[in-house]
Design a protein around this motif. Structure first.
Motif, PDB file in Angstrom:
ATOM      1  N   ASP A  15       0.797  -1.223   0.000  1.00 21.39           N
ATOM      2  CA  ASP A  15       0.000   0.000   0.000  1.00 21.39           C
ATOM      3  C   ASP A  15       0.830   1.273   0.000  1.00 21.39           C
ATOM      4  OD1 ASP A  15      -2.402  -1.496   0.117  1.00 21.39           O
ATOM      5  OD2 ASP A  15      -2.107  -1.764   2.274  1.00 21.39           O
ATOM      6  N   GLY A  16       2.147   1.144  -0.034  1.00 20.81           N
ATOM      7  CA  GLY A  16       3.004   2.331  -0.026  1.00 20.81           C
ATOM      8  C   GLY A  16       4.220   2.109   0.837  1.00 20.81           C
ATOM      9  N   THR A  18       5.983   2.301   4.891  1.00 21.07           N
ATOM     10  CA  THR A  18       5.735   2.337   6.325  1.00 21.07           C
ATOM     11  C   THR A  18       6.986   2.865   7.009  1.00 21.07           C
ATOM     12  OG1 THR A  18       4.234   0.446   6.226  1.00 21.07           O
ATOM     13  CG2 THR A  18       5.156   0.994   8.368  1.00 21.07           C
ATOM     14  N   LEU A  49       2.547  10.085  -6.368  1.00 24.05           N
ATOM     15  CA  LEU A  49       2.446  10.196  -4.916  1.00 24.05           C
ATOM     16  C   LEU A  49       2.512   8.823  -4.250  1.00 24.05           C
ATOM     17  CD1 LEU A  49      -0.331  12.898  -4.432  1.00 24.05           C
ATOM     18  CD2 LEU A  49       2.095  13.125  -3.921  1.00 24.05           C
ATOM     19  N   ARG A  51       1.897   6.840  -0.644  1.00 18.73           N
ATOM     20  CA  ARG A  51       1.257   6.938   0.659  1.00 18.73           C
ATOM     21  C   ARG A  51       2.194   6.430   1.751  1.00 18.73           C
ATOM     22  NH1 ARG A  51      -4.324   3.910  -0.276  1.00 18.73           N
ATOM     23  NH2 ARG A  51      -2.886   2.476  -1.299  1.00 18.73           N
ATOM     24  N   LEU A  52       2.205   7.134   2.861  1.00 21.66           N
ATOM     25  CA  LEU A  52       3.121   6.817   3.950  1.00 21.66           C
ATOM     26  C   LEU A  52       2.349   6.655   5.264  1.00 21.66           C
ATOM     27  CD1 LEU A  52       6.193   6.639   4.771  1.00 21.66           C
ATOM     28  CD2 LEU A  52       6.006   9.059   5.368  1.00 21.66           C
ATOM     29  N   THR A  53       2.581   5.527   5.941  1.00 23.94           N
ATOM     30  CA  THR A  53       2.019   5.296   7.271  1.00 23.94           C
ATOM     31  C   THR A  53       3.146   5.358   8.284  1.00 23.94           C
ATOM     32  OG1 THR A  53       0.240   3.887   6.433  1.00 23.94           O
ATOM     33  CG2 THR A  53       0.798   3.660   8.757  1.00 23.94           C
ATOM     34  N   LYS A  70       4.839  15.895   9.749  1.00 29.77           N
ATOM     35  CA  LYS A  70       4.200  15.922   8.431  1.00 29.77           C
ATOM     36  C   LYS A  70       4.850  16.960   7.525  1.00 29.77           C
ATOM     37  CE  LYS A  70      -0.425  14.426   9.903  1.00 29.77           C
ATOM     38  NZ  LYS A  70      -1.848  14.857  10.026  1.00 29.77           N
ATOM     39  N   ARG A  74       6.510  16.368   3.965  1.00 31.59           N
ATOM     40  CA  ARG A  74       5.918  17.029   2.796  1.00 31.59           C
ATOM     41  C   ARG A  74       6.958  17.710   1.921  1.00 31.59           C
ATOM     42  NH1 ARG A  74       1.084  18.212   5.937  1.00 31.59           N
ATOM     43  NH2 ARG A  74       2.090  20.083   6.759  1.00 31.59           N
ATOM     44  N   VAL A  80       3.003  11.424   0.837  1.00 29.15           N
ATOM     45  CA  VAL A  80       1.842  11.960   1.537  1.00 29.15           C
ATOM     46  C   VAL A  80       1.564  11.088   2.760  1.00 29.15           C
ATOM     47  CG1 VAL A  80       0.290  10.678   0.009  1.00 29.15           C
ATOM     48  CG2 VAL A  80      -0.599  12.564   1.379  1.00 29.15           C
ATOM     49  N   GLU A  82      -0.532   9.331   5.182  1.00 31.37           N
ATOM     50  CA  GLU A  82      -1.920   8.867   5.204  1.00 31.37           C
ATOM     51  C   GLU A  82      -2.406   8.589   6.611  1.00 31.37           C
ATOM     52  OE1 GLU A  82      -3.037   4.899   3.555  1.00 31.37           O
ATOM     53  OE2 GLU A  82      -4.189   6.136   2.157  1.00 31.37           O
ATOM     54  N   ASN A  83      -1.499   8.132   7.483  1.00 36.25           N
ATOM     55  CA  ASN A  83      -1.928   7.753   8.829  1.00 36.25           C
ATOM     56  C   ASN A  83      -0.746   7.785   9.785  1.00 36.25           C
ATOM     57  OD1 ASN A  83      -3.761   6.969  10.779  1.00 36.25           O
ATOM     58  ND2 ASN A  83      -3.514   4.792  10.390  1.00 36.25           N
TER      59      ASN A  83
END
Length: 227
Positions: A15-16, A18, A49, A51-53, A70, A74, A80, A82-83
């Motif tokens: 999903d990206g 971690t 992009l 996604r980063l958790t 963040k 950025r 980006v 995400e969580n």
């Protein structure tokens, strides 16, 4: 040096990305190490992009620290956040969680025109007459006849349920879903449970069937015994 001893470790997932942060070092050390990691991770602005958790472990960050984190990430335009996940929560968050999971017992008859609004689960020992309304952020348990309106999960919890000893409501609502009473004259049913099914609509089923699908409801009994 293995991942467990690194201050910051980045792993790719389906999903990206971690991001795991050491939960024993200082926040300043985290920021310094993260700057180095982001400078040499090979990412560039032309990539899509990602996604980063972020996993904080047993570290708590306040709102300002999260925004600093963040903002630093950025700077890499193709990342980006995400969580942000943590194993600890603030005292205020813990109190809010307790309020939303507490079982609130009430012994009364809710008559026409009366409204009962509860934060957490509602255990009503009594009837809800036609024209009466009960609502809760959690589940609603009525040890009596439900002939009025019941709204569970009012803050959007679609997993909330409505259980009544005798179910013949004017209207059932769970989160943003609504089920009206049938237009024709119908008998009520005993020990039934209203819940949102897999199609996203409110359905009334026997309590035994709901417990098979929602074994977590058994915690209700444990909480009552321990409360």
């Amino acid at each position: 040096m293995n991942g467990k001893n690194q201050i910051v470790s980045i792993k790719g997932t389906r999903d990206g990305l971690t991001l795991h942060l050491d939960d024993e070092c200082t926040f300043e050390a985290i920021l310094g190490e993260l700057k180095k990691k982001l400078a040499f991770n090979g990412l560039n602005e032309e990539q899509p992009l990602i996604r980063l958790t972020i996993h904080l472990g047993r570290r708590y960050l306040d709102h300002e620290q999260k925004e600093t984190l963040k903002s630093l990430i950025r700077e890499k335009q193709n990342l980006v956040v995400e969580n942000i996940e943590s194993e600890v929560i603030s005292k205020q968050e813990a109190l809010e969680w307790k309020e939303n999971t507490d079982i609130n017992p009430l012994v009364k008859t809710v008559r026409s025109g009366q409204v009962i609004d509860i934060r957490g689960d509602l255990l009503l020992i009594g009837d809800v007459n036609p024209g009466g309304k009960v609502s809760a952020t959690g589940n609603i348990y009525v040890l009596g006849s439900l002939r009025g309106i019941a709204h569970a999960g009012v803050q959007g919890d679609q997993g909330a349920v409505i259980i009544a000893s005798y179910m013949q409501p004017n209207q059932l609502r769970i989160a943003d879903q609504m089920s009206r009473a049938p237009d024709y004259e119908s008998e009520g049913v005993y020990m039934e449970c209203g819940c949102i099914d897999e199609t996203g609509k409110i359905r009334i089923e026997p309590l035994q069937e709901i417990i098979k699908k929602r074994p977590d409801l058994a915690s209700f009994e444990r909480r009552m015994l321990n409360g």
